[in-house]
Design an enzyme around this catalytic site. Structure first.
Site, PDB file in Angstrom:
ATOM      1  N   ARG A  79      27.645   5.241  24.029  1.00 41.81           N
ATOM      2  CA  ARG A  79      27.927   6.185  25.123  1.00 41.81           C
ATOM      3  C   ARG A  79      29.051   7.143  24.732  1.00 41.81           C
ATOM      4  NH1 ARG A  79      23.374   6.264  27.716  1.00 41.81           N
ATOM      5  NH2 ARG A  79      22.900   4.410  28.928  1.00 41.81           N
ATOM      6  N   GLN A 111      33.818   8.220  45.952  1.00 41.84           N
ATOM      7  CA  GLN A 111      34.556   9.413  46.383  1.00 41.84           C
ATOM      8  C   GLN A 111      36.060   9.215  46.146  1.00 41.84           C
ATOM      9  OE1 GLN A 111      33.870  10.455  50.550  1.00 41.84           O
ATOM     10  NE2 GLN A 111      33.653  12.617  49.943  1.00 41.84           N
ATOM     11  N   HIS A 143      38.013  11.340  43.008  1.00 44.79           N
ATOM     12  CA  HIS A 143      38.959  12.381  43.403  1.00 44.79           C
ATOM     13  C   HIS A 143      40.265  12.286  42.627  1.00 44.79           C
ATOM     14  CE1 HIS A 143      36.157  13.612  46.420  1.00 44.79           C
ATOM     15  NE2 HIS A 143      36.910  14.677  46.612  1.00 44.79           N
ATOM     16  N   TYR A 150      21.869  -3.310  36.062  1.00 46.93           N
ATOM     17  CA  TYR A 150      21.512  -4.115  34.882  1.00 46.93           C
ATOM     18  C   TYR A 150      21.724  -5.587  35.188  1.00 46.93           C
ATOM     19  CZ  TYR A 150      21.617   0.189  32.140  1.00 46.93           C
ATOM     20  OH  TYR A 150      21.378   1.445  31.638  1.00 46.93           O
ATOM     21  N   TYR A 206      28.150  14.268  39.696  1.00 48.82           N
ATOM     22  CA  TYR A 206      28.731  13.241  40.568  1.00 48.82           C
ATOM     23  C   TYR A 206      28.699  13.643  42.044  1.00 48.82           C
ATOM     24  CZ  TYR A 206      31.067   8.784  39.516  1.00 48.82           C
ATOM     25  OH  TYR A 206      31.362   7.460  39.307  1.00 48.82           O
ATOM     26  N   HIS A 255      26.383  13.118  47.674  1.00 45.17           N
ATOM     27  CA  HIS A 255      26.424  13.195  49.133  1.00 45.17           C
ATOM     28  C   HIS A 255      25.207  12.566  49.819  1.00 45.17           C
ATOM     29  CE1 HIS A 255      29.254  16.354  47.836  1.00 45.17           C
ATOM     30  NE2 HIS A 255      29.941  15.955  48.871  1.00 45.17           N
ATOM     31  N   GLY A 307      25.343  10.691  32.831  1.00 39.43           N
ATOM     32  CA  GLY A 307      26.573  10.228  33.465  1.00 39.43           C
ATOM     33  C   GLY A 307      27.271   9.129  32.706  1.00 39.43           C
ATOM     34  N   SER A 309      31.280   8.670  31.870  1.00 40.02           N
ATOM     35  CA  SER A 309      31.918   7.582  32.596  1.00 40.02           C
ATOM     36  C   SER A 309      32.572   6.595  31.636  1.00 40.02           C
ATOM     37  CB  SER A 309      30.855   6.880  33.444  1.00 40.02           C
ATOM     38  OG  SER A 309      31.320   5.637  33.882  1.00 40.02           O
TER      39      SER A 309
HETATM   40  C1  LIG Z   1      23.870   1.358  29.014  1.00 42.30           C
HETATM   41  O1  LIG Z   1      24.138   2.097  30.219  1.00 42.30           O
HETATM   42  C2  LIG Z   1      25.430   2.232  30.541  1.00 42.30           C
HETATM   43  O2  LIG Z   1      26.204   2.699  29.780  1.00 42.30           O
HETATM   44  C3  LIG Z   1      25.829   1.688  31.850  1.00 42.30           C
HETATM   45  C4  LIG Z   1      26.956   0.731  31.611  1.00 42.30           C
HETATM   46  C5  LIG Z   1      26.210   2.836  32.748  1.00 42.30           C
HETATM   47  C6  LIG Z   1      27.484   3.362  32.736  1.00 42.30           C
HETATM   48  C7  LIG Z   1      27.824   4.428  33.587  1.00 42.30           C
HETATM   49  C8  LIG Z   1      26.886   4.986  34.453  1.00 42.30           C
HETATM   50  C9  LIG Z   1      27.262   6.093  35.329  1.00 42.30           C
HETATM   51  C10 LIG Z   1      26.418   7.181  35.546  1.00 42.30           C
HETATM   52  C11 LIG Z   1      26.808   8.239  36.366  1.00 42.30           C
HETATM   53  C12 LIG Z   1      28.058   8.220  37.008  1.00 42.30           C
HETATM   54  C13 LIG Z   1      28.892   7.123  36.810  1.00 42.30           C
HETATM   55  C14 LIG Z   1      28.506   6.083  35.985  1.00 42.30           C
HETATM   56  C15 LIG Z   1      25.605   4.429  34.437  1.00 42.30           C
HETATM   57  F1  LIG Z   1      24.676   4.939  35.248  1.00 42.30           F
HETATM   58  C16 LIG Z   1      25.260   3.374  33.592  1.00 42.30           C
END
Ligand SMILES: COC(=O)[C@@H](C)c1ccc(-c2ccccc2)c(F)c1
Length: 550
Positions: A88, A171, A175, A322, A352, A355, A492, A496
């Protein structure tokens, strides 16, 4: 005109014009050839071995028996989690490369912290269409898109049973780092580019000093009905965006000026305040020799650690759905090359906007509050008490992320978001699909998974490659037993995971007991959970605290 408007370079090759021709810069990529389309030998092997997203997703969300074993065998679960961290994070350019102001790399992209970074550069201004070469000369009016696809007709509940506790957590948490400075423009932001707990402690030193008691490291608070709550702005002078006519006795002071708007945010503000002060008591018992400043600074680091722990093991675990138990363990990266620096991307902010997860009314122990009666009434939480309030939010279903589920109050917000995407010339949804290792959609039906809305979308955009970023996310078909579509997860997750693991406390020089006041503080971080956060700060029987309704 500009030959780069058709994005001829594959695999993140950089298109450069030369008169009215172009060339693709494939330097430092595992690809070469005129369009960076030819993988190197090693890359060919890796691509062959790489499991495709579909299989991975199905594997991760089924075979419970398999994951029960993996979750129990540290060697296996650590291996999987390290893969999640590295795969990631590697998707995110660090140092940051683009901003919304230039379609090419500049020194600004690195040194200008007051703008969001951009993962893909803006579409060049001299292109035939807003999306480069695809679609119509003009994009359809944002209001028409919102009316046709976003407006809620009836509340659509989130299929896997997400509770309202979840979107309020989202939220309150986001923020911290999504702070658009609209006065300067949608590409400007005034945040700290990461998990800095500014949602608890305030945006700058001045606000911090107004929220602190300067006694035993604690934050100012007040007791009401035997419970600890945030202070009033008359006691802690921080800017809170309350409406003029609002009673002084309800104007609570918190880390973010927006948190007085919704009781759900006030609830999280209150519980983190209690947690901070609780940690101060524990640290003071361990270190009676420590002064107020050391107690405060150390408790702050513990709170940041707790936040990342809870986000990974409870919050992201829930939204990824998961069967694999996610782990927060910075040590898994200590033998890797890893950049402990993060820059918040505009695209992360846009994706993100969840809503649709917000209902139009709230049921708090039987009392129904319409959203308009909720807004600017934080005292509702004080009236019901923290325990009943969190219990009620944990029992009420959140809305589904997808078409036709934006409540009336959020419609203007999302219309403005689409307009910002145009002002900042975001590339198309399909371009972002490719940037995050996914295949672009070939048809509108493939995107929506049905015919009716696909046809309508086609009438608006003309070409699947002209569908806008946020519209694509909303309209994308959702996979079975998932909160979101594939693109939300695939796009995402990198932002993240990078944002969480690149936090300084995850670096080798910080991640040790002494940073958190010794083993006691370190264990508070490692053992924290959303349930513990509330139960450690509510006297008597612990209520239901869950991101999933019973
Ligand atoms: C393997 O997949 C991942 O990395 C997992 C842990 C994972 C991690 C983060 C997100 C995530 C997606 C959108 C906004 C916030 C978090 C997600 F949807 C899945």
């Amino acid at each position: 005109n500009n030959p780069c408007c058709s994005y001829p370079c594959e695999n993140n090759g950089v298109c450069m014009t030369k008169g009215d021709s172009y060339s693709c810069d494939c330097a430092n990529l595992d690809f070469h050839g005129k369009h960076c389309e030819i993988p190197t030998f090693t890359k060919k092997i890796k691509l062959f071995l790489k499991p495709n997203f579909e299989t991975l997703h199905n594997l991760l969300t089924s075979y419970k028996w398999l994951w029960n074993i993996v979750n129990k065998v540290p060697f296996l679960s650590n291996y999987v989690m390290k893969k999640v961290y590295t795969i990631r994070s590697d998707m995110i350019d660090s140092p940051p490369t683009y901003t919304s102001e230039h379609e090419y790399i500049t020194k600004e992209a690195y040194f200008n912290y007051s703008v969001y970074t951009r993962t893909l550069p803006p579409v060049p201004k001299d292109c035939p269409t807003p999306m480069g070469v695809w679609g119509k000369k003009e994009l359809p009016p944002a209001e028409d898109i919102v009316k046709a696809f976003f407006v809620r007709k009836e509340f659509l509940p989130e299929p896997i049973g997400t509770s309202v506790l979840f979107p309020y957590f989202a939220q309150h948490f986001t923020h911290m780092f999504f702070k658009t400075d609209l006065k300067k423009g949608p590409q400007f932001q005034w945040g700290g580019h990461g998990v800095d707990a500014s949602n608890v402690y305030g945006k700058d030193r001045d606000s911090e000093n107004n929220l602190r008691s300067f006694k035993d490291g604690k934050l100012k608070s007040q007791m009401i009905n035997g419970e600890e709550w945030p202070p009033l702005t008359s006691d802690a002078q921080v800017p809170m965006g309350y409406p003029k006519g609002m009673e002084k006795s309800q104007q609570y002071a918190m880390g973010h000026s927006f948190f007085g708007l919704l009781p759900g945010l006030f609830m999280y503000g209150a519980v983190w305040l209690r947690e901070h002060n609780r940690v101060c008591d524990i640290l003071k018992a361990e270190h009676p020799e420590w002064d107020d400043e050391r107690l405060y600074q150390t408790a702050k680091l513990v709170i940041i650690g707790e936040t990342i722990q809870i986000v990974i093991v409870d919050y992201v675990k829930h939204l990824s759905n998961y069967n694999f138990d996610l782990i927060f363990n910075p040590e898994l990266l200590f033998d890797e090359q890893f950049q402990y620096q993060n820059r918040i991307a505009l695209e992360f902010n846009h994706l993100y906007h969840w809503h649709p997860l917000m209902p139009d009314e709230f049921n708090i122990t039987g009392t129904i509050y319409a959203l308009k009666d909720f807004m600017f009434h934080p005292e509702i939480v004080v009236k019901h008490g923290l325990s009943d309030f969190v219990d009620s939010l944990s029992k009420q279903r959140a809305g589904m992320f997808g078409p036709h589920n934006h409540g009336p109050y959020t419609v203007p917000v999302v219309a403005e978001l689409i307009k910002h995407g145009r002002t900042l010339r975001l590339q198309s949804f399909n371009q972002y699909r490719k940037r995050f290792d996914m295949k672009p959609y070939k048809s509108f039906e493939a995107l929506t998974g049905e015919k009716k809305m696909a046809k309508q979308l086609e009438n608006f955009y003309g070409d699947i490659d002209a569908v806008e970023f946020y519209v694509g996310l909303i309209m994308e078909k959702r996979r079975a037993n998932s909160v979101f579509g594939d693109s939300m997860v695939q796009i995402g997750a990198p932002y993240s995971v990078k944002g969480l693991m690149a936090n300084p406390i995850c670096s080798p020089k910080y991640w040790k007991p002494s940073t958190f006041g010794g083993e006691v503080g370190f264990n508070i971080v490692k053992s924290s959970s959303i349930r513990k956060l509330f139960c450690d700060n509510i006297k008597g029987k612990c209520p239901l605290v869950s991101f999933r309704v019973p």
